[in-house]
Design an enzyme around this catalytic site. Structure first.
Site, PDB file in Angstrom:
ATOM      1  N   CYS A  94      56.781  16.354  53.775  1.00 30.28           N
ATOM      2  CA  CYS A  94      57.827  15.503  53.567  1.00 30.28           C
ATOM      3  C   CYS A  94      57.606  14.196  52.936  1.00 30.28           C
ATOM      4  CB  CYS A  94      58.568  14.993  55.041  1.00 30.28           C
ATOM      5  SG  CYS A  94      58.920  16.427  55.911  1.00 30.28           S
ATOM      6  N   HIS A 144      62.790   8.543  54.132  1.00 29.57           N
ATOM      7  CA  HIS A 144      63.030  10.218  54.244  1.00 29.57           C
ATOM      8  C   HIS A 144      64.082  10.416  55.348  1.00 29.57           C
ATOM      9  CE1 HIS A 144      61.751  14.012  55.324  1.00 29.57           C
ATOM     10  NE2 HIS A 144      61.148  13.866  56.304  1.00 29.57           N
ATOM     11  N   ASN A 146      66.855  17.996  56.988  1.00 30.80           N
ATOM     12  CA  ASN A 146      65.498  17.554  56.342  1.00 30.80           C
ATOM     13  C   ASN A 146      65.288  18.623  55.282  1.00 30.80           C
ATOM     14  OD1 ASN A 146      62.720  16.779  55.833  1.00 30.80           O
ATOM     15  ND2 ASN A 146      62.297  17.053  58.180  1.00 30.80           N
TER      16      ASN A 146
END
Length: 313
Positions: A118, A240, A270
């Site tokens: 990520c 994020h 996500n």
């Protein structure tokens, strides 16, 4: 003469099927819309259908073509392609960036991959901007492409409800006017490897949360201090997009008002390395980024790896 990597354009791939929380229930996941929303803020996400033959390089190439078209650039003007992904086309080699290079016809570019989960955008932007800063490259593409649906365990309701598929690309060009990537910072802690890993995503949600809400604000402050800037100088925080609680906690910890925090986790889930550039594309479309703005990006991912970039638009 000081060169910086200025952000010229952001492109995005549009693909797959939109799956809301009730759609996961219909797929047999033991969950509910209320359960997912209350814990993550996620309402829907995009999945590439299981029978769709496209790979990460295909959706990455689509995002890069979109960015090139928006900028009016010829693919042959690129000097490098950096691809951040957790699901490369090949388990070992070649680099997915090289496959994307061929698919878009960027014959003059070299390609390499970044594996930072990520945090892939933050790490990739650091690498790409350094190529420009040292004078090695003038134009670089950073492609972030993820097909998380291919590595989800749909019997694990604590994890599978959080992720989506996505791809976006950022075009960078050498600038001398003071705009561009002002700096980046990265950290990692290999002792935390067991709290988040793959090939099928496994996650200790509480441990990941603790790491995220601690380290994202800390590395942000470290970067701003090194650049002799303060939180008040930041025009927009683009974190994020993993979980609304993490996003809100990071903003609150830093003292950044909610109107200066970009949030779109509710619509994408996500998408790993692609969350930040997808959010940047939306922020640009909504007129939330203007020339001269200081845009802060920050992320945490498996490794655990975390980092931040500061960009003068």
């Amino acid at each position: 003469m000081i060169f910086r990597a200025g952000v010229v354009e952001v492109g995005q791939a549009h693909f797959g099927e939109l799956v809301d929380n009730d759609g996961l229930v219909q797929r047999g996941v033991d969950t509910s819309d209320e359960w997912i929303r209350s814990r993550s803020g996620i309402e829907r996400r995009w999945f590439l259908p299981a029978d769709d033959p496209r790979k990460v390089s295909d959706v990455g190439a689509e995002a890069l073509r979109d960015a090139l078209a928006r900028a009016g650039w010829d693919a042959n003007s690129l000097d490098a392609i950096v691809c951040a992904t957790s699901q490369p086309d090949f388990a070992a080699y070649p680099a997915t960036a090289c496959i994307i290079q061929e698919k878009v016809g960027a014959r003059n570019a070299f390609g390499l991959d970044v594996t930072a989960a990520c945090t892939g955008f933050v790490a990739g932007l650091n690498i790409a901007s350094n190529y420009i800063a040292v004078g090695q490259c003038r134009r670089v593409a950073l492609v972030c492409a993820e097909l998380n649906s291919r590595i989800l365990d749909f019997s694990d309701r604590n994890t599978c409800v959080l992720f989506g598929d996505g791809a976006a690309a950022v075009l960078l060009e050498a600038r001398e006017d003071g705009s561009g990537v002002l700096g980046s910072e990265l950290r990692s802690d290999g002792s935390l490897v067991p709290i988040l890993d793959a090939p099928l995503i496994r996650m200790d949600g509480k441990a990941v949360y603790r790491c995220a809400v601690t380290e994202m604000p800390a590395i942000t402050r470290s970067l701003l201090q090194r650049l002799d800037l303060g939180i008040e100088d930041v025009s927009l925080l683009v974190p994020h997009q993993a979980n609304i609680r993490i996003i809100q906690s990071t903003g609150d910890n830093l003292g950044i008002p909610s109107e200066k925090v970009m949030v779109n986790v509710q619509n994408y889930g996500n998408t790993s390395s692609a969350t930040i550039p997808i959010a940047l594309r939306q922020a640009l479309d909504e007129g939330r980024i203007h020339p001269g703005d200081l845009v802060l990006t920050v992320a945490v991912g498996a490794g655990m790896i975390w980092g931040a970039n500061l960009i003068r638009w």
